[in-house]
Design an enzyme around this catalytic site. Structure first.
Site, PDB file in Angstrom:
ATOM      1  N   ARG A 114       9.245   1.177   7.534  1.00  0.00           N
ATOM      2  CA  ARG A 114       7.804   0.761   8.194  1.00  0.00           C
ATOM      3  C   ARG A 114       8.991  -0.543   8.567  1.00  0.00           C
ATOM      4  O   ARG A 114       8.200  -1.614   9.545  1.00  0.00           O
ATOM      5  CB  ARG A 114       7.282  -0.241   7.131  1.00  0.00           C
ATOM      6  CG  ARG A 114       5.937   0.910   6.887  1.00  0.00           C
ATOM      7  CD  ARG A 114       5.306   0.369   5.847  1.00  0.00           C
ATOM      8  NE  ARG A 114       4.296   1.669   5.621  1.00  0.00           N
ATOM      9  CZ  ARG A 114       3.046   1.874   4.962  1.00  0.00           C
ATOM     10  NH1 ARG A 114       3.634   1.916   3.780  1.00  0.00           N
ATOM     11  NH2 ARG A 114       2.333   2.595   5.265  1.00  0.00           N
ATOM     12  N   GLY A 147      -5.691   3.984   5.990  1.00  0.00           N
ATOM     13  CA  GLY A 147      -6.672   3.778   6.260  1.00  0.00           C
ATOM     14  C   GLY A 147      -7.431   3.223   7.212  1.00  0.00           C
ATOM     15  O   GLY A 147      -7.851   3.560   7.620  1.00  0.00           O
TER      16      GLY A 147
END
Ligand code: AMP
Length: 397
Positions: free
Chosen positions: A37, A377
């Site tokens: 990330r 999500g």
């Protein structure tokens, strides 16, 4: 992409730039164990710095209820410095005098990480006074955290109403890829949706059947559809109470001229464990005490042909219990074929959502897909056709 403001339309020189990123990296004993990330947002950070901006980084970490040292971003700031090979300062609060003093000391091109935004409960409430405190620290807002864009929090959405708001490069790449799959895709478009349950993906399936030309349904969720069609599925994982929902989705697909590709055969085992003895069965012969753990060889052929017919592929969820060998065969075969078509420039392939990334890595093809989203999500909500607050606020109106 021209409907979003990007770094191309931002005057960054000598500006205080509040940059929201996703630094929610896995950590063990105070050390970052996977810097993926950080690597993803590094280009945005260095670009802003190289253009003379003062890079003030905002991020959340974990789910703290108030200040909690174990969720401090301090070790993540150190890991960021190692990745980008530049000095990175750290301030122990994301608002107030501590943050302001650290920012006042910055020169153009400097990089500062502010402490976990979620140490303040007002962050998740998108509290207007807290948003204002954050906004007072900067002159420009850049959001590079697509994975948090489905949340309307102060640092992911509120700030965008207070300062000129731009998409960072990671956000831009994500929006670009998802637009290629869903907003303006090259037709025909195929979606592959697998995974354990229908219940977590009803909105996704309903949106996709109205948009794509063909939908492959695999994994545990296919069992629910087969059951709804009267197939005896033995002890397979299924949500038998969702038979009506499954039929409604099939009807909607038919009305929208979306071809549904369900398994025509199945790999059945009698225990849910790796290397459990298993056989391929036709759908009329699934044993009462058996469990469907993967799509069968005829189904794999059908999926491969369907991929051949498509120019765009959107993939979410494995086609079988891929963590257990050999029940990853269907997923691996389909993933490798999609990768081959992508390499041959016949297919634009976009995949995302939790287990999908793991499954593609297992097949060894994640790098061959056109784009793999690591946002769980947010990726799903985009594919469900929902507006993401953190994206909407970046739109040019
Ligand atoms: P999801 O998080 O909904 O994408 O679901 C992923 C999970 O579904 C993985 O852990 C798979 O092992 C599981 N899964 C896929 N197919 C099956 C199946 N036929 N039976 C049981 N579990 C499955």
């Amino acid at each position: 992409m021209n409907s979003f403001r990007t770094l191309d339309n931002a005057d960054l020189n000598n500006k205080r730039v509040l940059l929201r990123v996703d630094l929610n990296v896995p950590m063990e004993n105070g050390k970052v164990t996977d810097a993926t990330r950080i690597e993803r947002v590094a280009p945005t950070i260095t670009e802003i710095a190289d253009k003379g901006g003062k890079v003030i980084i905002l991020a959340h970490f974990g789910r703290p209820k108030g200040r909690d040292e174990k969720d401090s971003l301090r070790p993540v700031a150190a890991a960021l410095s190692e990745v980008i090979k530049r000095p990175v300062e750290f301030a122990e609060d994301c608002v107030g005098a501590v943050a302001k003093t650290a920012i006042d000391a910055m020169d153009p091109g400097d990089i500062l990480v502010l402490e976990n935004t979620r140490f303040h409960r007002e962050e998740e409430k998108n509290d207007p006074a807290f948003v204002q405190k954050l906004a007072d620290l900067g002159e420009i807002y850049v959001n590079d955290a697509f994975s948090a864009a489905h949340r309307a929090h102060a640092s992911t959405e509120g700030l965008g109403h207070k300062l000129p708001a731009h998409a960072g490069r990671t956000m831009q790449a994500e929006l670009d890829a998802l637009s290629k799959a869903l907003v303006a895709p090259a037709a025909p478009v195929i979606a592959i949706v697998g995974g354990a349950k229908v219940s977590t993906k009803i909105d996704l399936l309903e949106n996709l059947v109205g948009r794509v030309d063909a939908l492959v349904i695999g994994g545990g969720m296919a069992n629910t559809f087969l059951h709804a069609q009267g197939v005896r599925i033995g002890k397979s994982l299924a949500e038998r109470d969702l038979a009506d929902t499954a039929r409604r989705i099939l009807d909607k697909a038919e009305a929208g001229k979306c071809a549904i590709i369900l398994p025509v055969d199945a790999i059945v085992a009698f225990h849910f464990e790796a290397n459990a003895p298993s056989h391929a069965y036709g759908l009329d012969a699934i044993p009462d005490d058996g469990m469907i753990l993967d799509i069968g060889p005829l189904s794999i052929e059908r999926v491969i042909h369907a991929i051949d017919d498509a120019r765009t592929l959107l993939w979410n969820g494995p086609l079988g219990a891929f963590e257990l060998q050999p029940f990853d065969r269907g997923t691996v075969a389909a993933a490798r074929h999609a990768a081959e078509r992508t390499r041959a420039e016949k297919l634009v392939s976009i995949a995302g959502g939790g287990d999908t990334v793991a499954a593609l890595n297992q097949a060894g093809v994640a790098d061959d897909f056109s784009y793999v989203s690591t946002a769980g999500g947010a990726f799903l909500e985009f594919c469900e056709g929902k507006a993401l607050p953190g994206v909407e606020v970046l739109r040019v109106r």
